[in-house]
Design a protein around this motif. Sequence first.
Motif, PDB file in Angstrom:
ATOM      1  N   VAL A  99      32.367  -3.721  -0.011  1.00  0.00           N
ATOM      2  CA  VAL A  99      31.979  -2.684   0.946  1.00  0.00           C
ATOM      3  C   VAL A  99      30.949  -1.755   0.316  1.00  0.00           C
ATOM      4  N   PHE A 100      29.865  -1.495   1.054  1.00  0.00           N
ATOM      5  CA  PHE A 100      28.871  -0.520   0.626  1.00  0.00           C
ATOM      6  C   PHE A 100      28.968   0.703   1.517  1.00  0.00           C
ATOM      7  N   LEU A 101      29.025   1.873   0.904  1.00  0.00           N
ATOM      8  CA  LEU A 101      29.047   3.110   1.677  1.00  0.00           C
ATOM      9  C   LEU A 101      27.807   3.919   1.307  1.00  0.00           C
ATOM     10  N   TYR A 102      26.946   4.161   2.276  1.00  0.00           N
ATOM     11  CA  TYR A 102      25.702   4.887   2.032  1.00  0.00           C
ATOM     12  C   TYR A 102      25.761   6.238   2.743  1.00  0.00           C
ATOM     13  N   ASP A 103      25.469   7.310   2.036  1.00  0.00           N
ATOM     14  CA  ASP A 103      25.385   8.614   2.699  1.00  0.00           C
ATOM     15  C   ASP A 103      23.965   9.149   2.584  1.00  0.00           C
ATOM     16  N   GLU A 104      23.183   8.967   3.617  1.00  0.00           N
ATOM     17  CA  GLU A 104      21.791   9.423   3.668  1.00  0.00           C
ATOM     18  C   GLU A 104      21.048   9.121   2.370  1.00  0.00           C
ATOM     19  N   PRO A 105      21.034   7.866   1.943  1.00  0.00           N
ATOM     20  CA  PRO A 105      20.471   7.576   0.620  1.00  0.00           C
ATOM     21  C   PRO A 105      18.968   7.788   0.542  1.00  0.00           C
TER      22      PRO A 105
END
Length: 370
Positions: free
Chosen positions: A154-160
């Motif tokens: 799983v990849f979690l991106y926060d406004e990268p």
Amino acid sequence: MAEIQLKSISKRFGDVEVIPDIDLTMPDGQVTVLLGPSGCGKSTLLRMIAGLETPSGGEVRIAGRLMNDVPPSDRGCALVFQNYALYPHKTVRQNLAFPLRMAKVSAAEQQRSVDEIAGTLELTPLLDRFPRQLSGGQRQRVAMGRAMIRRPEVFLYDEPLSNLDLELRVRLRLEIARMQRTLKATAVYVTHDQTEAMTLADQIVVLRKGRIEQVGSPLTLYRSPANLFVAGFIGTPRINLFKVQRCEPDARGTFLRLGDATQQVPLHVPLRLHGEATTIGFRAEQARIGEPAPGEVVLELRDCETLAVEQLGDRAFCYLRSALGELVLLAPTANPQLSGTLRLSIAPESLHFFSADERAVQSEAIRAVA
Ligand SMILES: Nc1ncnc2c1ncn2[C@@H]1O[C@H](COP(=O)(O)OP(=O)(O)OP(=O)(O)O)[C@@H](O)[C@H]1O
Ligand SMILES: [Mg+2]
């Protein structure tokens, strides 16, 4: 399989309820984008999946497994944030290898993984540089590589991408899309940028004040927004919206009177509406200045005045004031100065209707009887 499920998830900080109650499935191998304005709870939702925030109620499941009490490091999630912190005194190679060294992976295996990831992210020529010798985009790619190297499910991106300049943002957005297609990992991507959402998502979740407004593919949201909020949030330029004074069914469809008490414009549409519309909308790219093709409706706008022209090279958008209010149109020429009375031709299926409670009013075509 690494489907993510949120069941009746809620979150409050003290007395403040940030997320009242959300049920959501993020399908395996797909990119789900959480989209919404600042403060709507996107990061909070992501952080609950990562385990950095504890839900006030409900369940987080990854691949069917209940995660509520599992520490972040054991959830199999890689996190990519806006503020990527690389180790300044380590080279790119050492930065990439760091998570493997911590996991006591053999030196040979570390080298093999680093070379592979560097190849994927086009970092091979940069492996011996230090972070200060890299551009912002290159640093962000190293940070992504470091997140990827343990092959998370799983990849979690926060406004990268929000710290980067526009050109780099567009390039890295494509990079992430390409990477996601290759890896086929489940991804959750937080952004408030609807263009980013439209280009990256398999599924977009539009959030407002901690509630889900609509879930669907980018095209579903663009073509069939469930309510005024989604209609206004998806699509650039923003959808044109006008007030409807009167809305009456007749034998050939529906008669509408647009505008307010002082300015009224009649419009007949060959559609049966399943409810009463108080707002009508259409997108700039779906209205044409000029005579209608068969089946199109004509909207006559008086007292038009050009406010601004947005020149994009291959096309231009014209922002206007009219008797009905402000609107934006795809400009017919490179540098138009539109004024006076304009006749807009629009296909009936490109019109959107909304009721007083802001929900979309469904419509169906009425075929002319021969
Ligand atoms: N630790 C906290 N204590 C109190 N309130 C918080 C805390 N963290 C977040 N909030 C509040 O919860 C709401 C949602 O915050 P969140 O960071 O999830 O928003 P967001 O959608 O990610 O916004 P942005 O686009 O600005 O990053 C906000 O109103 C915020 O002020
Ligand atoms: Mg946030």
